[in-house]
Design an enzyme around this catalytic site. Structure first.
Site, PDB file in Angstrom:
ATOM      1  CE  LYS A 180      52.759  74.664  47.708  1.00  0.00           C
ATOM      2  NZ  LYS A 180      51.320  74.458  47.803  1.00  0.00           N
ATOM      3  CG  ASP A 214      50.898  79.232  50.957  1.00  0.00           C
ATOM      4  OD1 ASP A 214      51.130  80.469  51.022  1.00  0.00           O
ATOM      5  OD2 ASP A 214      50.350  78.622  51.884  1.00  0.00           O
TER       6      ASP A 214
END
Ligand code: SF4
Length: 245
Positions: A154, A173
């Site tokens: 991420k 996310d």
């Protein structure tokens, strides 16, 4: 013998093709039923309409600062991170400054973002890694950036996409995860699998903007608890059980 060899090769090729097809069907079943290209294109068009200039909301002046801000943003709002980095970055202007920081002092400075002990370790470890392995520059490939402590896909996607414009994946996310599920683009729970599902259906040139747009939509309209479906321009395309209209 030659004929037998050819037959065996053909059987093996057929078996491989069948295995690939089975894997593809399995992936498709998890990917979500709403992934036909026309529907995906319609969703992208609606996101463009609502958020033509969506971008990262973490304040940063360069790739290194964005990396630090993204590490700090785990389990914390961007607003809080920006408040902390407003005084943090002037005090620690370079990777060297972070690498040589007093850990106890740094912990106190980033305390408002939560998980401050682990984040301090990640920030100092990543800064040292950048200095020792990458001549002080945040690397530009997924493979390299993932070698830095505290940096998972991420964070890597945020930095590569936003700081360098390199689309090496989709940022997944909490907002991207929730919205991809509500829009039936995936039925997976694991962010890594969700990312693979999105990569398979979103054109690569859209990966960076698409992540920002979903994050913006998740913050402004499609909130976790009370999505504002009346105000949502995707409502005609959405059949989520969380839909409130
Ligand atoms: S209609 Fe509601 S649940 Fe569906 S995407 Fe829009 S805000 Fe989210």
């Amino acid at each position: 013998m030659k004929a037998a060899g050819r037959a065996s090769k053909l059987t093996s090729a057929k078996a491989k093709k069948a295995a690939r097809s089975r894997a593809s069907v399995q992936r498709g079943a998890q990917r979500g039923a709403g992934t036909n290209p026309a529907r995906v294109a319609a969703i992208l068009a609606k996101l463009d309409e609502a958020y033509p200039a969506a971008s990262c909301e973490l304040t940063h002046g360069n790739a290194f600062q964005l990396l630090i801000s993204t590490i700090l943003s785990a389990q914390c709002t961007d607003v809080r991170v920006n408040q902390v980095t407003a005084t943090l970055f002037p005090k620690y202007p370079t990777a060297e400054a972070f690498a040589n920081a007093n850990p106890a002092e740094l912990e106190q400075q980033i305390r408002p973002t939560g998980f401050f002990r682990n984040k301090t370790k990640s920030i100092m470890g990543a800064s040292k890694g950048i200095l020792e392995k990458f001549a002080g520059q945040v690397p530009r490939t997924m493979e390299e950036i993932l070698t830095l402590p505290g940096v998972a896909r991420k964070t890597a996607n945020v930095v590569l996409g936003t700081a360098y414009g390199i689309a090496s994946g989709v940022v997944v996310d909490t907002h991207v995860q929730r919205l991809s599920q509500r829009l039936d683009l995936t039925r997976n729970e694991d962010p890594k699998k969700i990312e693979q599902d999105l990569i398979a259906i979103i054109p690569q040139e859209r990966w960076i903007l698409f992540s920002h747009q979903l994050i913006w939509h998740g913050r402004r309209v499609c909130m976790a608890r009370k999505p504002r479906c009346m105000e949502c321009n995707l409502k005609k395309l959405c059949y989520s059980k969380d839909k409130t209209i």
